[in-house]
Scaffold this motif. Sequence first.
Motif, short mmCIF file in Angstrom:
data_model
loop_
_atom_site.label_atom_id
_atom_site.label_comp_id
_atom_site.label_asym_id
_atom_site.label_seq_id
_atom_site.Cartn_x
_atom_site.Cartn_y
_atom_site.Cartn_z
N PHE A 63 14.46 -8.16 -51.69
CA PHE A 63 15.37 -8.76 -52.66
C PHE A 63 15.47 -7.89 -53.90
O PHE A 63 16.57 -7.61 -54.40
CB PHE A 63 14.86 -10.16 -53.02
CG PHE A 63 15.75 -10.91 -53.97
CD1 PHE A 63 16.82 -11.65 -53.51
CD2 PHE A 63 15.51 -10.89 -55.34
CE1 PHE A 63 17.65 -12.35 -54.39
CE2 PHE A 63 16.31 -11.58 -56.22
CZ PHE A 63 17.38 -12.32 -55.74
N THR A 64 14.32 -7.45 -54.42
CA THR A 64 14.28 -6.68 -55.65
C THR A 64 14.99 -5.34 -55.52
O THR A 64 15.90 -5.01 -56.29
CB THR A 64 12.82 -6.43 -56.08
OG1 THR A 64 12.16 -7.69 -56.26
CG2 THR A 64 12.75 -5.63 -57.37
N PHE A 65 14.61 -4.57 -54.49
CA PHE A 65 15.18 -3.23 -54.35
C PHE A 65 16.64 -3.27 -53.93
O PHE A 65 17.42 -2.38 -54.31
CB PHE A 65 14.33 -2.41 -53.36
CG PHE A 65 13.10 -1.81 -53.96
CD1 PHE A 65 13.03 -0.46 -54.25
CD2 PHE A 65 12.01 -2.60 -54.27
CE1 PHE A 65 11.90 0.10 -54.81
CE2 PHE A 65 10.87 -2.06 -54.83
CZ PHE A 65 10.81 -0.71 -55.11
N SER A 66 17.03 -4.28 -53.16
CA SER A 66 18.44 -4.40 -52.77
C SER A 66 19.31 -4.69 -53.99
O SER A 66 20.43 -4.16 -54.10
CB SER A 66 18.60 -5.51 -51.73
OG SER A 66 17.91 -5.21 -50.54
N ASN A 67 18.81 -5.52 -54.89
CA ASN A 67 19.57 -5.82 -56.11
C ASN A 67 19.64 -4.62 -57.04
O ASN A 67 20.67 -4.37 -57.67
CB ASN A 67 18.97 -7.03 -56.82
CG ASN A 67 19.48 -8.34 -56.26
OD1 ASN A 67 20.63 -8.70 -56.44
ND2 ASN A 67 18.62 -9.07 -55.56
N ILE A 68 18.53 -3.87 -57.15
CA ILE A 68 18.56 -2.66 -57.97
C ILE A 68 19.55 -1.66 -57.39
O ILE A 68 20.31 -0.99 -58.12
CB ILE A 68 17.15 -2.04 -58.06
CG1 ILE A 68 16.21 -2.97 -58.83
CG2 ILE A 68 17.20 -0.67 -58.76
CD1 ILE A 68 14.76 -2.53 -58.84
N ALA A 69 19.57 -1.54 -56.05
CA ALA A 69 20.52 -0.63 -55.40
C ALA A 69 21.95 -1.04 -55.70
O ALA A 69 22.82 -0.18 -55.96
CB ALA A 69 20.28 -0.62 -53.89
#
Length: 461
Positions: free
Chosen positions: A265-271
Amino acid sequence: MGENSPQTRSWLRIILIISTLGSFLTPFIGSMVNLALPQIAVEFSADAILIGWIPTIYLLSSAMFLIPLGKISDIYGRKKVFISGIVIIGVSSFLIPFSPSFLVLIALRGIQGIGSACIFGTSVAIVSSVFPREERGRALGINVTGVYAGLSLGPVIGGFLTHYLGWRSIFLILVPLCIIIMYAVTHYIREDWADPDPHPFDLVGALLYSGVVFFGIFGMTSITRTEGVLSLLLSFLLLPIFLGHESRTDFPVFDVRIFRKNRVFTFSNIAALINYSATFAIAFLLSLYLQIVKGFDPKSAGLILVSQPLMQALFSPYAGRLSDRIEPKFIASAGMGLNALGLIVLAGISADTTIPVIILALLFLGFGFALFSSPNTNAVMGSVSQTEYGVASGTVATMRLLGMALSMGITLFLFTVFIGAVEIGTKQAAELILAQRMAFITYACLCLIGVVISLARGTKS
């Protein structure tokens, strides 16, 4: 019809069509406006900095309200919030053409952004609520196709309308479209997807969140002025207060703990944040380039710009379907890599750059965006439970809008440095090209960083 009850295929198709129409509406508004900016600037005598606020205020208000409205939709019903967004956009679109001043126009664009937040925060959540996990990527791909169809048709229709009927017509055409969507929602959707055991709404958290976003985005877009620096500092001061409040409250408007416990969730949103930061201002910049440097009318500029979102609309369903079978991070990362390639081509832009080169770069960007968007959204929605769909949908949409606002913030900063607060015209063509080159180089670097972030996210399940 309950959320967990068996759904007929025809009912699923109706839900998908309506949510896709909603997803079509908001980017359609934004992409049409870009072609009308030079005409609006002349009528209201607005300089290069002021005219940039027409797309920016829309994004700012959307970003401020997305997470709170996503939470409200989880508590009180996604259909209610979706309908509210359609009504707000319809009314504001009717009023904007009658704006007596530039300030009123900007205020109404801000209200229009709130309506956009209602739709952004619910359309993906509605699709994710009714489609099983193994079909979600395909459905989200079709929903994203609505977004890119709006981006595709916006420049073409906006260019034609602005050329033949003036800038006011691009807003008036939205009114019947809103009426059609409103009719479809009220006649064909009975489910509201509300929480059967609703919790109280975190009003304090919502206000703090909106404050962080407002002062942060205003600061980014005004960083060269004293009020911009102070605004950015205020956002940084409010951020730990907001995070502390959300960590302590039992029913937060945005459970920030999900970022600590959910890597995907975190890295997908940052991407998503990085990708939209690197790509959103492209249409704004090229619209000005084609009309001011190359001398095209709005209609012709729109036909050139359509090549990017047309590629996105064509390939997004296939990318979404592919992400049901292949780990989404690989597809999304490849897409961001293609975006970097397209931006590197645009970084060499000059007054002598040929139109085929511009179109080639836009095709790379369109294909890259198609590969990134729906697989990345599928990864986000597949990493949370059904009770978190509204907030998850609102979060990824917020990252999208924050990225868009950051993209415009970088652009306005470069306009301030290279052009200044003057009415932009052919005399500023050389300065405009310098600002655009620096912007495209910055955006290409962001995309390369985004590829690393995207690959580091882990797997969705």
